[in-house]
Scaffold this motif. Structure first.
Motif, PDB file in Angstrom:
ATOM      1  N   VAL A  34     -26.490 -84.759  26.728  1.00  6.82           N
ATOM      2  CA  VAL A  34     -25.307 -85.356  26.117  1.00  6.82           C
ATOM      3  C   VAL A  34     -25.474 -85.135  24.620  1.00  6.82           C
ATOM      4  CG1 VAL A  34     -24.004 -87.477  25.707  1.00  6.82           C
ATOM      5  CG2 VAL A  34     -25.053 -87.062  27.946  1.00  6.82           C
ATOM      6  N   TYR A  35     -24.455 -84.575  23.999  1.00  4.00           N
ATOM      7  CA  TYR A  35     -24.532 -84.155  22.602  1.00  4.00           C
ATOM      8  C   TYR A  35     -23.456 -84.843  21.782  1.00  4.00           C
ATOM      9  CZ  TYR A  35     -26.851 -80.526  25.248  1.00  4.00           C
ATOM     10  OH  TYR A  35     -27.656 -79.865  26.131  1.00  4.00           O
ATOM     11  N   GLU A  36     -23.810 -85.180  20.544  1.00  2.87           N
ATOM     12  CA  GLU A  36     -22.832 -85.732  19.619  1.00  2.87           C
ATOM     13  C   GLU A  36     -22.443 -84.640  18.639  1.00  2.87           C
ATOM     14  OE1 GLU A  36     -22.127 -89.448  16.550  1.00  2.87           O
ATOM     15  OE2 GLU A  36     -24.154 -89.027  17.241  1.00  2.87           O
ATOM     16  N   ARG A  51     -21.102 -82.963  27.061  1.00  2.00           N
ATOM     17  CA  ARG A  51     -22.255 -82.872  27.949  1.00  2.00           C
ATOM     18  C   ARG A  51     -22.290 -81.496  28.596  1.00  2.00           C
ATOM     19  NH1 ARG A  51     -20.423 -82.001  32.632  1.00  2.00           N
ATOM     20  NH2 ARG A  51     -22.508 -81.985  33.472  1.00  2.00           N
ATOM     21  N   GLY A  52     -23.435 -81.155  29.128  1.00  3.69           N
ATOM     22  CA  GLY A  52     -23.539 -79.890  29.834  1.00  3.69           C
ATOM     23  C   GLY A  52     -24.974 -79.498  30.109  1.00  3.69           C
ATOM     24  N   ASN A  53     -25.125 -78.351  30.783  1.00  4.22           N
ATOM     25  CA  ASN A  53     -26.438 -77.848  31.132  1.00  4.22           C
ATOM     26  C   ASN A  53     -27.238 -77.572  29.861  1.00  4.22           C
ATOM     27  OD1 ASN A  53     -28.294 -75.402  31.746  1.00  4.22           O
ATOM     28  ND2 ASN A  53     -27.885 -76.368  33.709  1.00  4.22           N
ATOM     29  N   HIS A  54     -28.437 -78.108  29.818  1.00  4.58           N
ATOM     30  CA  HIS A  54     -29.289 -77.942  28.646  1.00  4.58           C
ATOM     31  C   HIS A  54     -30.243 -76.782  28.903  1.00  4.58           C
ATOM     32  CE1 HIS A  54     -31.339 -79.264  25.016  1.00  4.58           C
ATOM     33  NE2 HIS A  54     -32.465 -79.074  25.651  1.00  4.58           N
ATOM     34  N   PRO A  55     -30.469 -75.902  27.976  1.00  8.79           N
ATOM     35  CA  PRO A  55     -30.059 -75.853  26.576  1.00  8.79           C
ATOM     36  C   PRO A  55     -28.816 -74.999  26.298  1.00  8.79           C
ATOM     37  CG  PRO A  55     -31.792 -74.264  26.908  1.00  8.79           C
ATOM     38  CD  PRO A  55     -31.543 -74.925  28.249  1.00  8.79           C
ATOM     39  N   VAL A  68     -24.855 -80.264  15.862  1.00 12.20           N
ATOM     40  CA  VAL A  68     -24.805 -81.044  17.093  1.00 12.20           C
ATOM     41  C   VAL A  68     -26.134 -81.770  17.256  1.00 12.20           C
ATOM     42  CG1 VAL A  68     -24.589 -80.890  19.603  1.00 12.20           C
ATOM     43  CG2 VAL A  68     -23.322 -79.315  18.162  1.00 12.20           C
ATOM     44  N   ASP A  69     -26.064 -83.041  17.645  1.00 15.23           N
ATOM     45  CA  ASP A  69     -27.282 -83.818  17.900  1.00 15.23           C
ATOM     46  C   ASP A  69     -27.414 -84.094  19.390  1.00 15.23           C
ATOM     47  OD1 ASP A  69     -27.916 -83.992  15.196  1.00 15.23           O
ATOM     48  OD2 ASP A  69     -26.901 -85.916  14.948  1.00 15.23           O
ATOM     49  N   LEU A  70     -28.609 -83.895  19.931  1.00 16.51           N
ATOM     50  CA  LEU A  70     -28.886 -84.259  21.316  1.00 16.51           C
ATOM     51  C   LEU A  70     -29.038 -85.774  21.367  1.00 16.51           C
ATOM     52  CD1 LEU A  70     -29.594 -83.466  24.265  1.00 16.51           C
ATOM     53  CD2 LEU A  70     -31.969 -83.304  23.508  1.00 16.51           C
ATOM     54  N   VAL A  71     -28.204 -86.443  22.150  1.00 18.61           N
ATOM     55  CA  VAL A  71     -28.254 -87.903  22.291  1.00 18.61           C
ATOM     56  C   VAL A  71     -29.218 -88.279  23.401  1.00 18.61           C
ATOM     57  CG1 VAL A  71     -26.915 -89.969  22.862  1.00 18.61           C
ATOM     58  CG2 VAL A  71     -25.893 -88.173  21.455  1.00 18.61           C
ATOM     59  N   ALA A  72     -29.119 -87.588  24.544  1.00 14.04           N
ATOM     60  CA  ALA A  72     -29.974 -87.903  25.683  1.00 14.04           C
ATOM     61  C   ALA A  72     -30.060 -86.691  26.606  1.00 14.04           C
ATOM     62  CB  ALA A  72     -29.412 -89.094  26.454  1.00 14.04           C
ATOM     63  N   LEU A  73     -31.152 -86.646  27.352  1.00 16.55           N
ATOM     64  CA  LEU A  73     -31.399 -85.555  28.289  1.00 16.55           C
ATOM     65  C   LEU A  73     -31.719 -86.167  29.647  1.00 16.55           C
ATOM     66  CD1 LEU A  73     -31.648 -82.438  28.269  1.00 16.55           C
ATOM     67  CD2 LEU A  73     -34.091 -82.744  27.894  1.00 16.55           C
ATOM     68  N   PHE A  74     -31.113 -85.624  30.704  1.00 16.37           N
ATOM     69  CA  PHE A  74     -31.272 -86.172  32.047  1.00 16.37           C
ATOM     70  C   PHE A  74     -31.592 -85.070  33.054  1.00 16.37           C
ATOM     71  CE2 PHE A  74     -28.133 -88.846  29.887  1.00 16.37           C
ATOM     72  CZ  PHE A  74     -28.684 -90.108  30.063  1.00 16.37           C
ATOM     73  N   THR A  75     -32.280 -85.456  34.136  1.00 19.06           N
ATOM     74  CA  THR A  75     -32.455 -84.550  35.261  1.00 19.06           C
ATOM     75  C   THR A  75     -31.383 -84.807  36.312  1.00 19.06           C
ATOM     76  OG1 THR A  75     -34.030 -86.078  36.275  1.00 19.06           O
ATOM     77  CG2 THR A  75     -34.942 -84.265  34.954  1.00 19.06           C
ATOM     78  N   ASP A  76     -30.536 -85.791  36.073  1.00 19.31           N
ATOM     79  CA  ASP A  76     -29.438 -86.160  36.973  1.00 19.31           C
ATOM     80  C   ASP A  76     -28.114 -85.908  36.250  1.00 19.31           C
ATOM     81  OD1 ASP A  76     -27.537 -87.400  38.558  1.00 19.31           O
ATOM     82  OD2 ASP A  76     -28.636 -89.285  38.741  1.00 19.31           O
TER      83      ASP A  76
END
Length: 90
Positions: A34-36, A51-55, A68-76
């Motif tokens: 999730v990116y700001e 949001r989207g597939n990282h990276p 762009v700042d990465l807010v959070a990273l998830f495996t779900d």
């Protein structure tokens, strides 16, 4: 605890994943960010949280918006969808 706080607490550390040696557009394990959007003053960016597939999504947003700042990273993936929606609803 709010939904946003709950989701942020379940995020993983970016350092806990590695680039996929077969395809550098993916990580092992697969992750969604999730990116700001940090637009310049006066720039209308629409939805501020994406949001989207990282990276790969991070790279796309950097090309489009420059900052762009990465807010959070998830495996779900569902958690990334929920967090981006909740943040944009604020």
């Amino acid at each position: 605890m709010s939904m946003v706080d709950f989701l942020l607490a379940s995020a993983i550390d970016e350092k806990s994943v590695q680039a996929d040696s077969q395809n550098s557009n993916y990580t092992i394990p697969r992750t969604w960010g999730v990116y700001e959007i940090v637009g310049s003053a006066g720039q209308n960016v629409g939805r501020r949280f994406r949001r989207g597939n990282h990276p790969i999504r991070h790279k796309e947003l950097l090309r489009e918006f420059g900052s762009v700042d990465l807010v959070a990273l998830f495996t779900d993936e569902a958690k990334s969808i929920s967090l981006a929606s909740a943040l944009n609803a604020r």
